[in-house]
Design a protein around this motif. Structure first.
Motif, PDB file in Angstrom:
ATOM      1  N   VAL A 104       0.863  -1.179   0.000  1.00  0.00           N
ATOM      2  CA  VAL A 104       0.000   0.000   0.000  1.00  0.00           C
ATOM      3  C   VAL A 104       0.898   1.227   0.000  1.00  0.00           C
ATOM      4  O   VAL A 104       1.893   1.279   0.735  1.00  0.00           O
ATOM      5  CB  VAL A 104      -0.934   0.013   1.229  1.00  0.00           C
ATOM      6  CG1 VAL A 104      -1.726   1.311   1.289  1.00  0.00           C
ATOM      7  CG2 VAL A 104      -1.874  -1.191   1.194  1.00  0.00           C
ATOM      8  N   LEU A 105       0.570   2.202  -0.837  1.00  0.00           N
ATOM      9  CA  LEU A 105       1.321   3.450  -0.856  1.00  0.00           C
ATOM     10  C   LEU A 105       0.735   4.377   0.206  1.00  0.00           C
ATOM     11  O   LEU A 105      -0.431   4.755   0.139  1.00  0.00           O
ATOM     12  CB  LEU A 105       1.249   4.088  -2.240  1.00  0.00           C
ATOM     13  CG  LEU A 105       2.123   5.309  -2.521  1.00  0.00           C
ATOM     14  CD1 LEU A 105       3.567   5.068  -2.106  1.00  0.00           C
ATOM     15  CD2 LEU A 105       2.053   5.688  -3.992  1.00  0.00           C
ATOM     16  N   GLY A 106       1.548   4.698   1.195  1.00  0.00           N
ATOM     17  CA  GLY A 106       1.061   5.379   2.383  1.00  0.00           C
ATOM     18  C   GLY A 106       0.873   6.869   2.221  1.00  0.00           C
ATOM     19  O   GLY A 106       1.154   7.451   1.170  1.00  0.00           O
ATOM     20  N   PRO A 107       0.407   7.512   3.295  1.00  0.00           N
ATOM     21  CA  PRO A 107       0.107   8.949   3.252  1.00  0.00           C
ATOM     22  C   PRO A 107       1.372   9.788   3.358  1.00  0.00           C
ATOM     23  O   PRO A 107       2.327   9.427   4.041  1.00  0.00           O
ATOM     24  CB  PRO A 107      -0.776   9.149   4.483  1.00  0.00           C
ATOM     25  CG  PRO A 107      -0.283   8.121   5.454  1.00  0.00           C
ATOM     26  CD  PRO A 107       0.102   6.930   4.616  1.00  0.00           C
ATOM     27  N   LEU A 108       1.366  10.915   2.683  1.00  0.00           N
ATOM     28  CA  LEU A 108       2.495  11.836   2.716  1.00  0.00           C
ATOM     29  C   LEU A 108       2.268  12.902   3.783  1.00  0.00           C
ATOM     30  O   LEU A 108       1.253  13.607   3.767  1.00  0.00           O
ATOM     31  CB  LEU A 108       2.656  12.500   1.349  1.00  0.00           C
ATOM     32  CG  LEU A 108       3.732  13.571   1.255  1.00  0.00           C
ATOM     33  CD1 LEU A 108       5.119  12.951   1.322  1.00  0.00           C
ATOM     34  CD2 LEU A 108       3.560  14.374  -0.030  1.00  0.00           C
ATOM     35  N   LEU A 109       3.199  13.016   4.722  1.00  0.00           N
ATOM     36  CA  LEU A 109       3.229  14.149   5.646  1.00  0.00           C
ATOM     37  C   LEU A 109       4.305  15.093   5.121  1.00  0.00           C
ATOM     38  O   LEU A 109       5.489  14.888   5.356  1.00  0.00           O
ATOM     39  CB  LEU A 109       3.575  13.696   7.069  1.00  0.00           C
ATOM     40  CG  LEU A 109       2.672  12.636   7.711  1.00  0.00           C
ATOM     41  CD1 LEU A 109       3.115  12.395   9.153  1.00  0.00           C
ATOM     42  CD2 LEU A 109       1.209  13.062   7.662  1.00  0.00           C
ATOM     43  N   ASN A 110       3.886  16.094   4.396  1.00  0.00           N
ATOM     44  CA  ASN A 110       4.862  16.896   3.650  1.00  0.00           C
ATOM     45  C   ASN A 110       5.509  17.967   4.526  1.00  0.00           C
ATOM     46  O   ASN A 110       5.258  19.162   4.375  1.00  0.00           O
ATOM     47  CB  ASN A 110       4.211  17.544   2.436  1.00  0.00           C
ATOM     48  CG  ASN A 110       5.255  18.137   1.517  1.00  0.00           C
ATOM     49  OD1 ASN A 110       6.438  17.891   1.686  1.00  0.00           O
ATOM     50  ND2 ASN A 110       4.824  18.911   0.553  1.00  0.00           N
ATOM     51  N   ILE A 111       6.345  17.521   5.439  1.00  0.00           N
ATOM     52  CA  ILE A 111       7.153  18.440   6.235  1.00  0.00           C
ATOM     53  C   ILE A 111       8.425  17.709   6.627  1.00  0.00           C
ATOM     54  O   ILE A 111       8.398  16.512   6.913  1.00  0.00           O
ATOM     55  CB  ILE A 111       6.388  18.949   7.485  1.00  0.00           C
ATOM     56  CG1 ILE A 111       7.133  20.100   8.173  1.00  0.00           C
ATOM     57  CG2 ILE A 111       6.111  17.809   8.446  1.00  0.00           C
ATOM     58  CD1 ILE A 111       7.209  21.365   7.390  1.00  0.00           C
ATOM     59  N   GLY A 112       9.531  18.402   6.577  1.00  0.00           N
ATOM     60  CA  GLY A 112      10.795  17.764   6.896  1.00  0.00           C
ATOM     61  C   GLY A 112      11.769  18.750   7.507  1.00  0.00           C
ATOM     62  O   GLY A 112      11.386  19.834   7.952  1.00  0.00           O
ATOM     63  N   ILE A 113      13.047  18.389   7.518  1.00  0.00           N
ATOM     64  CA  ILE A 113      14.102  19.207   8.123  1.00  0.00           C
ATOM     65  C   ILE A 113      14.981  19.743   7.002  1.00  0.00           C
ATOM     66  O   ILE A 113      15.569  18.970   6.247  1.00  0.00           O
ATOM     67  CB  ILE A 113      14.929  18.373   9.116  1.00  0.00           C
ATOM     68  CG1 ILE A 113      14.027  17.873  10.247  1.00  0.00           C
ATOM     69  CG2 ILE A 113      16.101  19.185   9.665  1.00  0.00           C
ATOM     70  CD1 ILE A 113      14.704  16.876  11.171  1.00  0.00           C
TER      71      ILE A 113
END
Length: 321
Positions: A104-113
């Motif tokens: 399953v292609l999971g959800p993107l949490l579009n925040i990083g460092i």
């Protein structure tokens, strides 16, 4: 005009033709679009809950894209890392399916460092407008919580793949995979990292770091894109990333990219390490863009699909035995 002035002029021209500078975020010119892309990359976020329940009944393995929000030159959008991660994993998912394994292609949490010296340091790409960052501990806690929630939904194996290759960011991805695996009963999380990045970070692989063997393959990229003014040892908003986006999402690539003067890796790192944006106004660094193309992007994506799939298959085949 010197090189810095040329880059600044090119940046201004691209922003004007693409409409990037519009106060409402709209496009002032159709020149923004290189070519329409008809392909989409659906994740579990596009599923209904019965569809997700049905999918997870077939497999407990998830491919989880990890993104970041950061400057990618005057020709690529701020969500380039996120868009590329989702697209790349979509092709990996297809490859795994051909090998007999559903994921399953999971959800993107579009925040990083996007900084390196510390949580509030204005270095690396965090010094450019639009780049966002979060604290290292926040990133790890956020992803551990997400992985706990996925485990509650029946997911038992998660492969994290980041489109952003910053050092502290990748270290946080690794830390999240390790902590989640040790604290969440019945869950195994793995961080997929290119061997070239592991070597630069001086990180040794362990049971929760899956090396993407020679995933960047600089000799191959040099053959495709040329050396330019110096050999590249970074790949940020350059010919590599531009080619990938021309293949994955050509609709978001601003026109004129091929005329941008190259920002070599040495200049890119001089700027981002010092935190002095004036040393590299373009926010680019690596291979020249004059040879960037969708065809090269497909070559790179196909190569990475095989290498990433090989790393994931080692775990899936081991668990099947």
């Amino acid at each position: 005009m010197n090189l810095k002035g040329t880059i600044a002029a090119m940046t201004s021209a691209l922003l004007l033709t693409s409409g990037c500078g519009g106060a409402d975020g709209t496009t002032a010119s159709s020149e923004k679009v290189v070519v329409a892309n008809t392909r989409s990359y659906p994740t579990m976020l596009d599923m209904t809950f019965p569809e997700f329940e049905k999918a997870i009944a077939k497999t407990d393995a998830m491919l989880l894209p990890v993104g970041a929000i950061e400057a990618h030159g005057p020709h690529l959008p701020l969500d380039t890392d996120a868009a590329a991660a989702v697209a790349q994993l979509s092709y990996v998912r297809e490859k795994l399916r051909l090998e007999g394994y559903e994921t399953v292609l999971g959800p993107l949490l579009n925040i990083g460092i996007t900084n390196e010296a510390g949580d509030r340091a204005r270095d690396r790409t965090y010094m450019y407008p639009g780049s966002l960052t979060i604290r290292f501990e926040t990133f790890v806690a956020l992803y551990v919580d997400l992985l706990q929630s996925l485990r509650d939904n029946g997911v038992r194996r998660v492969f994290l793949y980041s489109g952003h290759l910053g050092g502290r960011h990748l270290e946080a991805v690794i830390a999240a995979a390790q902590e989640a695996s040790s604290k969440i009963d019945g869950l195994e999380a793995y961080a997929l990292i290119d061997t070239e990045r592991l070597e630069r970070l001086k990180v040794k692989s362990d049971g929760h770091i899956l090396p993407i063997k020679n995933g960047l393959n600089f000799p191959m990229l040099t053959d495709l894109l040329g050396k330019g003014v110096e050999p590249a040892y970074s790949t940020h908003a350059d010919g590599w990333e531009t080619s990938l986006m021309l293949y994955f999402r050509p609709d978001v690539v601003r026109s004129g990219y091929e005329r941008l003067p190259q920002s070599p890796s040495s200049r890119f790192f001089e700027a981002v390490v010092s935190g002095d944006r004036s040393k590299n106004p373009s926010a680019m660094g690596g291979f020249p863009t004059d040879k960037a193309s969708a065809a090269s992007g497909k070559t790179i994506a196909d190569y990475r699909t095989a290498r990433i799939s090989d790393a994931v298959l080692e775990i899936l085949r081991r668990d099947k035995r």
